[in-house]
Design a protein around this motif. Structure first.
Motif, mmCIF file in Angstrom:
data_model
loop_
_atom_site.group_PDB
_atom_site.id
_atom_site.type_symbol
_atom_site.label_atom_id
_atom_site.label_comp_id
_atom_site.label_asym_id
_atom_site.label_seq_id
_atom_site.Cartn_x
_atom_site.Cartn_y
_atom_site.Cartn_z
ATOM 1 N N UNK A 92 0.126 -21.277 -17.105
ATOM 2 C CA UNK A 92 -0.012 -20.571 -15.828
ATOM 3 C C UNK A 92 -0.267 -19.093 -16.056
ATOM 4 N N UNK A 93 -1.172 -18.515 -15.255
ATOM 5 C CA UNK A 93 -1.413 -17.075 -15.283
ATOM 6 C C UNK A 93 -0.564 -16.372 -14.220
ATOM 7 N N UNK A 94 -0.930 -15.136 -13.935
ATOM 8 C CA UNK A 94 -0.238 -14.360 -12.908
ATOM 9 C C UNK A 94 -1.284 -13.785 -11.957
ATOM 10 N N UNK A 95 -1.043 -13.970 -10.643
ATOM 11 C CA UNK A 95 -1.995 -13.440 -9.675
ATOM 12 C C UNK A 95 -1.256 -12.996 -8.408
ATOM 13 N N UNK A 96 -1.502 -11.744 -8.055
ATOM 14 C CA UNK A 96 -0.979 -11.213 -6.798
ATOM 15 C C UNK A 96 -1.962 -10.178 -6.289
ATOM 16 N N UNK A 97 -2.205 -10.164 -4.974
ATOM 17 C CA UNK A 97 -3.192 -9.239 -4.407
ATOM 18 C C UNK A 97 -2.694 -8.802 -3.034
ATOM 19 N N UNK A 98 -2.535 -7.478 -2.851
ATOM 20 C CA UNK A 98 -2.044 -6.956 -1.574
ATOM 21 C C UNK A 98 -2.877 -5.751 -1.154
ATOM 22 N N UNK A 99 -2.951 -5.531 0.151
ATOM 23 C CA UNK A 99 -3.550 -4.316 0.703
ATOM 24 C C UNK A 99 -2.467 -3.591 1.499
ATOM 25 N N UNK A 100 -2.222 -2.317 1.137
ATOM 26 C CA UNK A 100 -1.146 -1.533 1.739
ATOM 27 C C UNK A 100 -1.692 -0.308 2.460
ATOM 28 N N UNK A 101 -1.201 -0.078 3.659
ATOM 29 C CA UNK A 101 -1.472 1.178 4.358
ATOM 30 C C UNK A 101 -0.230 2.053 4.232
ATOM 31 N N UNK A 102 -0.414 3.284 3.706
ATOM 32 C CA UNK A 102 0.714 4.199 3.452
ATOM 33 C C UNK A 102 0.603 5.358 4.429
ATOM 34 N N UNK A 103 1.676 5.585 5.216
ATOM 35 C CA UNK A 103 1.686 6.650 6.224
ATOM 36 C C UNK A 103 2.900 7.544 6.012
ATOM 37 N N UNK A 104 2.731 8.862 6.169
ATOM 38 C CA UNK A 104 3.909 9.744 6.164
ATOM 39 C C UNK A 104 4.711 9.581 7.448
ATOM 40 N N UNK A 105 6.029 9.772 7.351
ATOM 41 C CA UNK A 105 6.915 9.695 8.510
ATOM 42 C C UNK A 105 7.617 11.042 8.699
ATOM 43 N N UNK A 106 8.190 11.288 9.885
ATOM 44 C CA UNK A 106 8.945 12.527 10.100
ATOM 45 C C UNK A 106 10.120 12.631 9.110
ATOM 46 N N UNK A 107 10.502 13.880 8.816
ATOM 47 C CA UNK A 107 11.576 14.118 7.852
ATOM 48 C C UNK A 107 12.868 13.442 8.296
ATOM 49 N N UNK A 108 13.470 12.749 7.373
ATOM 50 C CA UNK A 108 14.717 12.055 7.656
ATOM 51 C C UNK A 108 14.552 10.615 8.076
ATOM 52 N N UNK A 109 13.309 10.129 8.131
ATOM 53 C CA UNK A 109 13.077 8.744 8.576
ATOM 54 C C UNK A 109 13.390 7.728 7.489
ATOM 55 N N UNK A 110 13.314 8.143 6.244
ATOM 56 C CA UNK A 110 13.579 7.211 5.154
ATOM 57 C C UNK A 110 12.367 6.364 4.821
ATOM 58 N N UNK A 111 12.583 5.066 4.576
ATOM 59 C CA UNK A 111 11.516 4.158 4.187
ATOM 60 C C UNK A 111 11.449 3.013 5.193
ATOM 61 N N UNK A 112 10.221 2.726 5.633
ATOM 62 C CA UNK A 112 10.005 1.630 6.582
ATOM 63 C C UNK A 112 8.940 0.695 6.014
ATOM 64 N N UNK A 113 9.209 -0.612 6.030
ATOM 65 C CA UNK A 113 8.231 -1.612 5.563
ATOM 66 C C UNK A 113 7.843 -2.473 6.762
ATOM 67 N N UNK A 114 6.514 -2.620 6.951
ATOM 68 C CA UNK A 114 5.992 -3.392 8.078
ATOM 69 C C UNK A 114 5.078 -4.497 7.547
ATOM 70 N N UNK A 115 5.268 -5.696 8.051
ATOM 71 C CA UNK A 115 4.445 -6.845 7.654
ATOM 72 C C UNK A 115 3.476 -7.173 8.791
#
Length: 699
Positions: free
Chosen positions: A506-529
């Protein structure tokens, strides 16, 4: 620790006679010796022990022969770094003195000791620079309503009149300072003193009892004037005495002594005695005052609120871990009796069994079979008991009688074992060190993975490291703790992360497209699917988020990335070669490729700092803050503190590191501060370049 000195030799020879006896307190007494740094507390303890026959000769702090300051660290630095108890006998009565450190860095030991003492002797000198330190100490005693004498030490070196000195010292005390003695002058030298309550004059004899002399001429006039001034202050709290003074009636001497004792015990006055600890001058007068005027254990139990207790109670004011003797709990018995081997309950809810009762004097110790109300003793091997606990022999845990919260720490260092195999040993030693000194704090920084030791100042941490090495046998490496820099982005980016690896099987395969946006200070990290149509199977979404978190743990500037939103919009998979690990790797690669394109910026933590300082040092403090990139928010008078200010400012965490060292230098050792995290702020220009360059070198 020390021996129980109760021998007849404790009664001094040649003591002046004629002191009114009055009603003496019953039971052994406990007296705290407190005062500003280098005021002569330990030297006074030596003089007391020598004069009462407890030791053959007074030791010396400079020569390392004193009963007080007996620890290796105290001897090395020639300063008190912890409590020292010493027990002696005076005129058939037992006294335990607790010599407390004077430096503000070790003040917690004083705070822990004073709740259960009968009285305190505040040792000070005619030095206006030490006034803020004196005010801090008197404030602690006043808040707990501890009866207190002020012993004006080094009187042989004073260069101004006693009344002028008293006027200088009075602002440090919220209760009137009442002069009990005036000096007898021989030219420019002080040859003796007049006891204003006893109406008797004494000439000093070095390291011997003073000699009674007759007063005449100008000295007699000064005595009458000073005595009337003392009586006026006493009359402020005694209407009968006020009437006698108004009618020009001389009050009975016994009534004057009764007033002095009552007003001392009720916290209405602070009597001032004179002397020179180095020459043992004024020591017997101090002991006589303690004998006739200081309260005993009965009144102390009443002040604490346990006078009616039918159970045995004791207050633990210090914890020690001896290299060969195990754990000792120094305690004052408040009511009842404690026997060796007796089970005890602590106010914390923990139970234990006494394994040894020891009398305490300096670094020596003597076994006892029991201890009764008034005794100050050490209890062996109460492993679950801590400083500040109340102990009882009853089956139900007693209430806590004196909660002593340590001051907020102001200086930190990261510590690690010199040898990795000593990591566990270091951890255990730090726990014991914190038990001995709760004003130390140990924090594990999850971001930097440092073990950080917090303390009250530079010397406080230095002594802690010495104890780790000398007493606990751990070689410790230390360095300034890492600053919690982080980074964020200014610009949004869309990035594909693709991981494809083919090998046998078996090989390894993964492919994703990510949109990266800045957030207001203090927002931390948000992940959206936002995956639709199964482009990335649902069972791999969690792995994608984990990969994103991995990628954000270290940004292009070398620090964790915060205040961003990562949106998974598209991707692809292989029915055989795709896996959680493949998608996690693909997401991490996508983040690593995207962040340099997002205009990364450096962030530093900003704290709100609140500094308390004597008013005359406020201008210096403002200059220090400005030089450290601080933004002053304002200042005001410190609430309830005469002659003090409170300055508020925001400061970068990087500038707070050794702030306390400069602050103490500018405030004669009295200033301090608290801080609280406020926000992350952007760092630009040369400062940012230097931080990033240093990070890359370290990496």
């Amino acid at each position: 620790m020390g021996q129980d000195l109760r021998s007849p030799q404790g009664t001094p020879q040649g003591t002046p006679q004629g002191t009114p006896q009055g009603t003496l307190a019953s039971g052994p007494r406990c007296i705290a010796l407190v005062g500003p740094f280098q005021s002569g507390k330990t030297t006074l303890l030596e003089a007391i022990l020598a004069r009462t026959g407890a030791i053959p000769k007074a030791g010396s702090v400079d020569h390392g022969t004193s009963v007080g300051d007996a620890s290796p660290e105290a001897r090395q630095h020639k300063m008190g770094v912890g409590q020292t108890p010493a027990t002696t006998n005076f005129m058939g009565e037992t006294y335990t003195f607790i010599d407390c450190p004077g430096s503000i860095e070790f003040a917690h030991d004083m705070r822990a000791a004073i709740p259960a003492v009968d009285a305190a002797v505040v040792v000070c000198e005619a030095d206006e620079r030490k006034l803020p330190q004196l005010q801090i100490i008197l404030r602690e005693l006043e808040d707990l309503n501890i009866p207190r004498f002020l012993f004006l030490n080094k009187i042989d070196k004073a260069n101004e009149r006693v009344r002028e000195t008293l006027a200088t010292l009075q602002p440090a005390s919220r209760t009137p300072l009442v002069l009990r003695q005036i000096p007898i002058w021989n030219g420019d030298l002080i040859a003796g003193f007049v006891d204003l309550a006893l109406e008797r004059a004494f000439v000093y004899r070095e390291h011997m009892a003073s000699e009674v002399v007759q007063l005449n001429g100008g000295d007699l006039d000064r005595e009458k004037d000073a005595r009337f001034s003392m009586l006026e202050k006493l009359a402020d709290h005694d209407d009968a005495l006020m009437e006698q003074l108004l009618e020009d009636i001389t009050p009975p001497r016994d009534a004057v002594f009764d007033d002095l004792a009552r007003e001392l015990r009720e916290g209405e006055i602070c009597p001032v005695l004179l002397g020179s600890a180095a020459r043992a001058n004024g020591v017997l007068r101090l002991m006589k005052a303690l004998r006739h005027e200081a309260p005993g254990i009965g009144e102390t139990a009443k002040r604490i609120g346990v006078a009616d207790s039918k159970e045995a109670l004791a207050y633990v004011f210090k914890t020690l871990h001896l290299q060969h003797g195990g754990k000792l709990s120094l305690a004052r018995v408040l009511t009842g009796r404690f026997d060796d081997g007796a089970p005890v309950q602590a106010s914390s809810g923990e139970a234990g069994k006494i394994s040894g009762i020891l009398a305490a004097t300096g670094a020596q110790e003597t076994k006892r079979v029991s201890a009764e109300a008034g005794d100050t003793i050490a209890l062996g091997k109460l492993d679950t008991v801590k400083t500040g606990d109340t102990l009882t022999t009853a089956r139900i845990a007693p209430p806590s009688l004196a909660g002593v919260a340590p001051a907020a720490p102001v200086l930190a260092m990261a510590v690690a074992a010199g040898d990795r195999k000593d990591d566990v040993k270091l951890g255990q030693a730090l726990i014991k060190l914190n038990e001995e000194d709760p004003s130390l704090a140990v924090v594990h920084n999850a971001q930097t993975h440092d073990t950080v030791l917090w303390g009250q100042g530079e010397m406080h941490l230095r002594v802690a490291l010495e104890r780790l090495h000398d007493r606990f046998g751990v070689n410790v490496k230390s360095h300034p703790p890492a600053i919690g820099y982080q980074e964020t982005i200014r610009k949004p980016v869309t990035q594909r992360g693709r991981h494809k690896k083919q090998s046998g099987g078996h090989g390894q395969f993964g492919d994703v497209v990510l949109e990266i946006h800045p957030l207001p200070r203090g927002s931390g990290f948000v992940f959206v699917d936002k995956i639709v149509g199964g482009a990335v199977p649902r069972n791999y979404i969690g792995a994608v988020e984990e990969g994103v978190v991995d990628g954000l743990s270290r940004g292009p500037l070398g620090f964790p990335v915060i205040d961003v939103q990562m949106t998974l919009t598209d991707g692809s998979y292989h029915s055989v070669d795709s896996s959680d690990q493949a998608f996690r790797t693909a997401a991490r690669m996508g983040v690593a490729e995207a962040l340099p394109k997002c205009q990364p910026v450096l962030l530093e933590p900003i704290h709100v700092v609140e500094i308390v300082c004597p008013s005359e040092a406020t201008a210096k403090v403002n200059a220090i803050l400005s030089a450290r990139r601080g933004q002053i928010l304002g200042f005001d008078s410190r609430n309830g503190w005469t002659g003090w200010d409170c300055v508020r400012a925001t400061m970068p965490e990087a500038e707070i590191g050794d702030l306390i060292v400069e602050l103490r230098s500018a405030t004669a050792g009295a200033g301090s501060f608290t801080r609280q995290f406020d926000r992350m702020a952007e760092v630009i220009g040369r400062t940012a370049d230097q931080i990033i360059a240093a990070r890359r070198v370290a990496a």
